[in-house]
Design an enzyme around this catalytic site. Structure first.
Site, PDB file in Angstrom:
ATOM      1  N   LEU A 210       0.823  -1.325  -0.119  1.00  0.00           N
ATOM      2  CA  LEU A 210       0.184  -0.133   0.388  1.00  0.00           C
ATOM      3  C   LEU A 210       0.621   1.386  -0.014  1.00  0.00           C
ATOM      4  O   LEU A 210       1.984   1.254   0.167  1.00  0.00           O
ATOM      5  CB  LEU A 210      -0.629   0.745   1.214  1.00  0.00           C
ATOM      6  CG  LEU A 210      -1.748  -1.043   1.761  1.00  0.00           C
ATOM      7  CD1 LEU A 210      -2.519  -0.860   2.909  1.00  0.00           C
ATOM      8  CD2 LEU A 210      -3.120  -0.703   0.572  1.00  0.00           C
ATOM      9  N   HIS A 211       0.726   2.430  -0.380  1.00  0.00           N
ATOM     10  CA  HIS A 211       1.021   3.448  -0.894  1.00  0.00           C
ATOM     11  C   HIS A 211       0.418   4.161  -1.000  1.00  0.00           C
ATOM     12  O   HIS A 211       1.043   5.721  -1.439  1.00  0.00           O
ATOM     13  CB  HIS A 211       2.968   3.585  -1.730  1.00  0.00           C
ATOM     14  CG  HIS A 211       2.657   3.501  -2.784  1.00  0.00           C
ATOM     15  ND1 HIS A 211       2.319   1.842  -3.425  1.00  0.00           N
ATOM     16  CD2 HIS A 211       2.719   4.316  -3.992  1.00  0.00           C
ATOM     17  CE1 HIS A 211       2.506   1.736  -5.095  1.00  0.00           C
ATOM     18  NE2 HIS A 211       2.771   3.556  -5.156  1.00  0.00           N
ATOM     19  N   ARG A 212      -0.848   4.341  -1.755  1.00  0.00           N
ATOM     20  CA  ARG A 212      -1.748   5.841  -1.783  1.00  0.00           C
ATOM     21  C   ARG A 212      -1.779   6.721  -1.740  1.00  0.00           C
ATOM     22  O   ARG A 212      -2.523   6.079  -0.204  1.00  0.00           O
ATOM     23  CB  ARG A 212      -2.982   4.825  -3.337  1.00  0.00           C
ATOM     24  CG  ARG A 212      -2.868   4.245  -4.149  1.00  0.00           C
ATOM     25  CD  ARG A 212      -2.170   4.559  -5.311  1.00  0.00           C
ATOM     26  NE  ARG A 212      -1.392   3.855  -6.662  1.00  0.00           N
ATOM     27  CZ  ARG A 212      -0.528   4.205  -8.067  1.00  0.00           C
ATOM     28  NH1 ARG A 212      -0.222   5.145  -7.384  1.00  0.00           N
ATOM     29  NH2 ARG A 212       0.147   3.504  -8.015  1.00  0.00           N
ATOM     30  N   ASP A 289      -2.674  -1.547  -3.714  1.00  0.00           N
ATOM     31  CA  ASP A 289      -3.388  -0.241  -4.484  1.00  0.00           C
ATOM     32  C   ASP A 289      -1.700   0.090  -5.439  1.00  0.00           C
ATOM     33  O   ASP A 289      -1.989   1.011  -6.090  1.00  0.00           O
ATOM     34  CB  ASP A 289      -3.210   0.602  -3.523  1.00  0.00           C
ATOM     35  CG  ASP A 289      -2.333   1.578  -2.908  1.00  0.00           C
ATOM     36  OD1 ASP A 289      -1.173   0.734  -2.976  1.00  0.00           O
ATOM     37  OD2 ASP A 289      -2.312   2.010  -1.906  1.00  0.00           O
TER      38      ASP A 289
END
Ligand code: UD1
Ligand code: UDP
Length: 366
Positions: A210-212, A289
């Site tokens: 996850l990094h959005r 994501d």
């Protein structure tokens, strides 16, 4: 060596650029009489786990130019790249600049080049999420608008560009360059020992990234996600190599302890390319994501739950194993339970995701 060679810059900056540019670098180098290649690294990503690891795994040489731009706001980072790369362009005057993907380095270097009347090729052109709240969508639209060569990974990308009025002769459907890297390094990745290092068993864990900003920069969003992980980890082990943005946000929101206390959630630093490919190949499913991981999981045929309201890669849904899920604790848990009950989406591999994209690209310039 003759001076008539075409001078080409290949631009990298952030993690997903390295695996897109490395197959192209090697393909161009097969024609030393035709091309003089320079590798430009903006330094948008700079931690060894976000950058050096990939130079090593992907067998990339040290960059010819390292701009050391580092992190900052969008304006700061984009401006810094533009200032520093413009100086390189003034010195070197290449004939062609190739940028990849949709990160700030992509648009900044494309803008520099086009204003100096240097030709620009955009690798992975034409993808659209139609969601302008994502910085990447702005980067895609602007880069495509100023590029001379639009190198697309899938037919939907061609259609998006045509709809935006881009002339068809600029558009080249070349296929998915990330899959070139995957095919080239698959055997090496198979030999990774990451499973035994962490005591993991094939198909007995799920892989998470996850990094959005929409997921990790908002406290309530990150909390909802962690609540889902707490519930899911009772059913399957979770392996989560954490992106530096996400690590920073967890600590900012004081959620790092809550994350560390979830049993069967294995928190790791970002891992190298071979280790990550191995983790993908052997996972029961992937929850992410990321843009690129939606594609890689489709190629491997591994179920992928994408925690986003939209995707710029719709072919991974229509043909692949990808599925979007809402940012809602129950929705995440439900989607995971469906997979654990054996109801998995079967997919096929899209056309030209075949390991020959770099060859198709270089052929255009030969
Ligand atoms: C960037 C891209 C995104 C891409 C992602 C891939 C943009 C606008 N975003 O997001 O499209 O999906 O890379 O991973 O270009 N940081 C470190 N070490 C690093 C790099 C970053 O600690 O080596 C931290 C810094 O605190 C930084 C934050 O991560 O402020 C975000 O980095 P940035 O490059 O701005 O965006 P990403 O979230 O990495
Ligand atoms: N990746 C990796 N190690 C990790 C996470 C991802 O090697 O810990 C690889 C992954 O296999 C894919 C690429 O990084 O090739 C995707 O990059 P990222 O998710 O950072 O960017 P995005 O594709 O979302 O722009």
């Amino acid at each position: 060596m003759s001076e008539t060679r075409k001078k080409v810059h290949l631009v990298v900056g952030a993690r997903p650029n390295f695996m897109k540019i490395s197959p192209l670098y090697r393909e161009f180098r097969k024609f030393p009489e035709k091309f003089r290649i320079k590798l430009i690294h903006t330094g948008q990503h700079y931690d060894s786990r976000m950058s050096n690891f990939f130079f090593h795994d992907l067998r990339l040489p040290q960059p010819d130019e390292y701009l050391e731009v580092g992190s900052g706001t969008h304006g700061e980072q984009t401006a810094r790249i533009m200032e520093r790369y413009e100086r390189v362009l003034q010195e070197d005057r290449p004939d062609l600049v190739i940028v990849a993907g949709d990160v700030n380095s992509t648009v900044a270097c494309a803008l520099d080049a086009v204003k100096m009347h240097i030709q620009v090729a955009h690798l992975e052109a034409g993808l659209r999420s139609f969601d302008r709240s994502m910085p990447e969508e702005i980067n895609r639209i602007l880069t495509d608008a100023v590029s001379d060569y639009l190198l697309t990974p899938s037919p939907d990308a061609d259609q998006n560009l045509i709809r935006e009025g881009i002339s068809p002769e600029k558009i080249h459907f070349v296929g998915n360059i990330m899959i070139d890297a995957l095919i080239e390094h698959k055997v090496k990745a198979t030999q990774s020992e990451i499973l035994s290092t962490y005591g993991l068993q094939q198909k007995k864990y799920a892989l998470i990234t996850l990094h959005r900003p929409a997921n990790v920069d908002i406290e309530t969003s990150l909390s909802k996600i962690l609540n889902a992980f707490r519930a899911i980890s009772r059913k399957i082990k979770l392996v989560f190599p954490i992106h530096p943005r996400t690590r920073k946000q967890l600590s900012l929101f004081h959620l790092d302890h809550a994350a560390a206390e979830i049993p069967d959630l294995l928190l790791l630093e970002p891992v190298g390319y071979f280790d990550f490919i191995k983790l993908q190949m052997e996972a029961k499913f992937i929850l992410t994501d990321s843009g690129g991981i939606q594609e890689e999981s489709t190629w491997f045929g591994i179920p992928c739950l994408t925690l986003r309201p939209n995707t710029e890669r719709p072919i991974t849904i229509s043909e692949g194993t990808n599925q979007l899920i809402r940012l809602d604790t129950d929705a995440i848990i439900e989607a995971v339970e469906t997979i654990l009950q054996g109801n998995v989406k079967k997919g096929t591999i899209p056309r030209f995701w075949d390991g020959n994209t770099a060859a198709r690209v270089v052929k255009i310039f030969r």
